[in-house]
Design an enzyme around this catalytic site. Structure first.
Site, PDB file in Angstrom:
ATOM      1  CE  LYS A 168       2.508   2.341   0.002  1.00  0.00           C
ATOM      2  NZ  LYS A 168       2.188   3.750   0.307  1.00  0.00           N
ATOM      3  NE  ARG A 175       1.598  -0.036   5.624  1.00  0.00           N
ATOM      4  CZ  ARG A 175       0.793   0.802   5.027  1.00  0.00           C
ATOM      5  NH1 ARG A 175       0.588   1.983   5.511  1.00  0.00           N
ATOM      6  NH2 ARG A 175       0.162   0.446   3.957  1.00  0.00           N
ATOM      7  NE  ARG A 183      -6.058   7.264  -1.925  1.00  0.00           N
ATOM      8  CZ  ARG A 183      -5.116   6.606  -1.272  1.00  0.00           C
ATOM      9  NH1 ARG A 183      -4.235   5.873  -1.926  1.00  0.00           N
ATOM     10  NH2 ARG A 183      -5.024   6.704   0.036  1.00  0.00           N
ATOM     11  NE  ARG A 220      -7.701   4.624   1.692  1.00  0.00           N
ATOM     12  CZ  ARG A 220      -6.435   4.208   1.520  1.00  0.00           C
ATOM     13  NH1 ARG A 220      -6.072   3.667   0.359  1.00  0.00           N
ATOM     14  NH2 ARG A 220      -5.551   4.323   2.483  1.00  0.00           N
ATOM     15  NE  ARG A 262      -3.167   7.137   5.345  1.00  0.00           N
ATOM     16  CZ  ARG A 262      -3.733   7.412   4.158  1.00  0.00           C
ATOM     17  NH1 ARG A 262      -4.672   8.348   4.074  1.00  0.00           N
ATOM     18  NH2 ARG A 262      -3.375   6.767   3.089  1.00  0.00           N
TER      19      ARG A 262
END
Ligand code: AP5
Length: 212
Positions: free
Chosen positions: A13, A88, A127, A160, A171
């Site tokens: 996203k 969400r 990431r 992160r 998640r």
């Protein structure tokens, strides 16, 4: 143009949103980036949100709705915006509908990037994110020109806290239980477009703007 970006953690996203907002001169509103910025500078909002974010849970709806309500009235959004990571939950989507009526605005489409779960885990563990501007990289598929340094502003790249295996799994569970119902919510309003989120970043971008 006003868009909503749905999709699991790691679906791409943020990556696609950055390109769309650059090319169409609209504003990217990422609830995750706004929350992380608040955590970084120790605001009251950041203090409330941090424990939920670190464990991979959702921040309570009312906190998020109040945050977005403040953003949507800003004059720089006049040309359009892309909601990246909001709504969400169904209560967030209902609150957004009410805000849009008050603002006399309509959303053009809710886009879903469809990516299989094992690919999501691989993308998130690889990431790296810029501490300064939040741009995300993948150490293999989308690396920075210089390892550890953001191409855009020279900021330090970091991993992160929620991009570790355990919070990632949590998640994904939260996505299935809380966010998947929004697919039906926007489908029933005729606003949903599902896009295959596998393949090269540039090819996915082209798919978003290809009429089916
Ligand atoms: P948030 O920051 O929104 O995280 P997320 O939804 O989990 O989404 P991500 O940022 O992890 O993924 P993305 O889809 O943007 O993927 P990206 O483009 O970076 O939220 C974090 C937390 O904040 C939440 O857990 C929650 O606590 C809280 N929060 C935020 N919004 C909230 C809300 N509305 N309500 C309640 N709580 C909220 O790509 C991922 C990786 O893949 C990158 O490395 C990228 O380079 C790579 N990649 C992208 N595309 C490709 C491709 N095609 N091929 C290979 N690699 C690719």
């Amino acid at each position: 143009m006003r868009l909503i970006f749905l999709g699991a953690p790691g679906a791409g996203k943020g990556t696609q949103a950055e390109m769309i907002c650059r090319d169409f001169s609209i504003v990217q509103l990422s609830t995750g980036d706004t929350l992380r910025a608040n955590v970084r500078v120790h605001t009251e909002l950041g203090a409330k949100a941090k424990k939920y974010m670190d464990e991979g849970s959702l921040v309570p709806d009312q906190i998020i709705i109040d945050m977005i309500a403040g953003e949507l009235t800003k004059p720089e959004l006049a040309n359009g915006y892309l909601l990246d990571g909001f709504p969400r939950t169904v209560p967030q989507a209902e609150a957004l509908d009410t805000l849009l009526i008050d603002l006399n605005q309509k959303i053009d489409a809710a886009l879903v990037l469809d990516v299989p779960e094992e690919e999501l885990v691989g993308r998130l563990t690889a990431r790296r994110t810029c501490r300064t501007c939040s741009k995300s990289y993948h150490i293999i598929y989308n690396p920075p020109k210089v390892a550890g340094i953001c191409d855009l502003d020279g900021g330090e790249l970091y991993q992160r806290d929620d991009d570790k295996e355990e919070p990632i799994r949590h998640r994904l569970q939260v996505f299935h239980s809380k966010t998947m119902p929004l697919i039906e919510y926007y489908h029933s309003k005729g606003m949903l477009r599902t896009i295959d989120g596998m393949g090269k970043i540039e090819d996915i971008y082209k798919r978003i703007f290809t009429k089916k």
